[in-house]
Design a protein around this motif. Sequence first.
Motif, short mmCIF file in Angstrom:
data_model
loop_
_atom_site.label_atom_id
_atom_site.label_comp_id
_atom_site.label_asym_id
_atom_site.label_seq_id
_atom_site.Cartn_x
_atom_site.Cartn_y
_atom_site.Cartn_z
N GLU A 5 0.96 -1.29 0.08
CA GLU A 5 -0.09 0.10 0.02
C GLU A 5 0.76 1.18 -0.15
OE1 GLU A 5 -3.59 0.43 2.48
OE2 GLU A 5 -3.19 -1.78 3.23
N THR A 7 0.46 5.60 -0.46
CA THR A 7 -0.28 6.99 -0.56
C THR A 7 0.92 8.00 -1.31
OG1 THR A 7 -1.41 6.64 1.50
CG2 THR A 7 -1.34 8.62 0.34
N VAL A 110 -4.53 13.20 -4.14
CA VAL A 110 -3.66 12.25 -3.56
C VAL A 110 -3.87 10.98 -4.13
CG1 VAL A 110 -4.95 11.96 -1.45
CG2 VAL A 110 -2.53 11.26 -1.36
N SER A 112 -4.27 6.78 -3.48
CA SER A 112 -4.32 5.71 -2.83
C SER A 112 -3.93 4.49 -3.61
CB SER A 112 -5.33 5.58 -1.80
OG SER A 112 -5.33 6.43 -0.79
#
Length: 160
Positions: A5, A7, A110, A112
């Motif tokens: 993961e 960001t 942003v 994700s």
Amino acid sequence: MAAYEATIPSAWPADETFGYVATFSNAAQWDPGVRNARALDEGHVRAGSRFRLIVSFLGRGVPLTYEVISYSTQSRHVLLVASSGVLRARDLITVRPVPLADGQASSLSVVSYRAEVTMRGPLRLLEPLLNRGFSAVGDRAAAGLAQVLAAPAGSGTQGS
């Protein structure tokens, strides 16, 4: 299953950022693990769109055909899935605008990003070892995407 993961900030507006990352053939511009990528379908990205990527895996090129399973310009998310004889990949990308102090959306956004890889067949035994390597691969891809998205929108770094 190995999961990664990240960001990633973008200097681009949310809609423009989403259009770029949802066009998964652009991955060749920012992910050093992608040797080649192309769209298999004409027109705008939508559920059912397919992208053919050649990715580096254990020192060789592995062809993967990613299919868009879920796509929404309103919530700015795209879910892509690919399978081969050795692995199954699932990538979920969501883009949101960065809010200003007064609650309005800025021209920044942003990303994700969540990627998951599951080994298939006898290679499933290697899954516990895959996490560390997958993390390094993900970090390089996230850094490449961050570099592209840091350039001003329309600066010529964007693909189609």
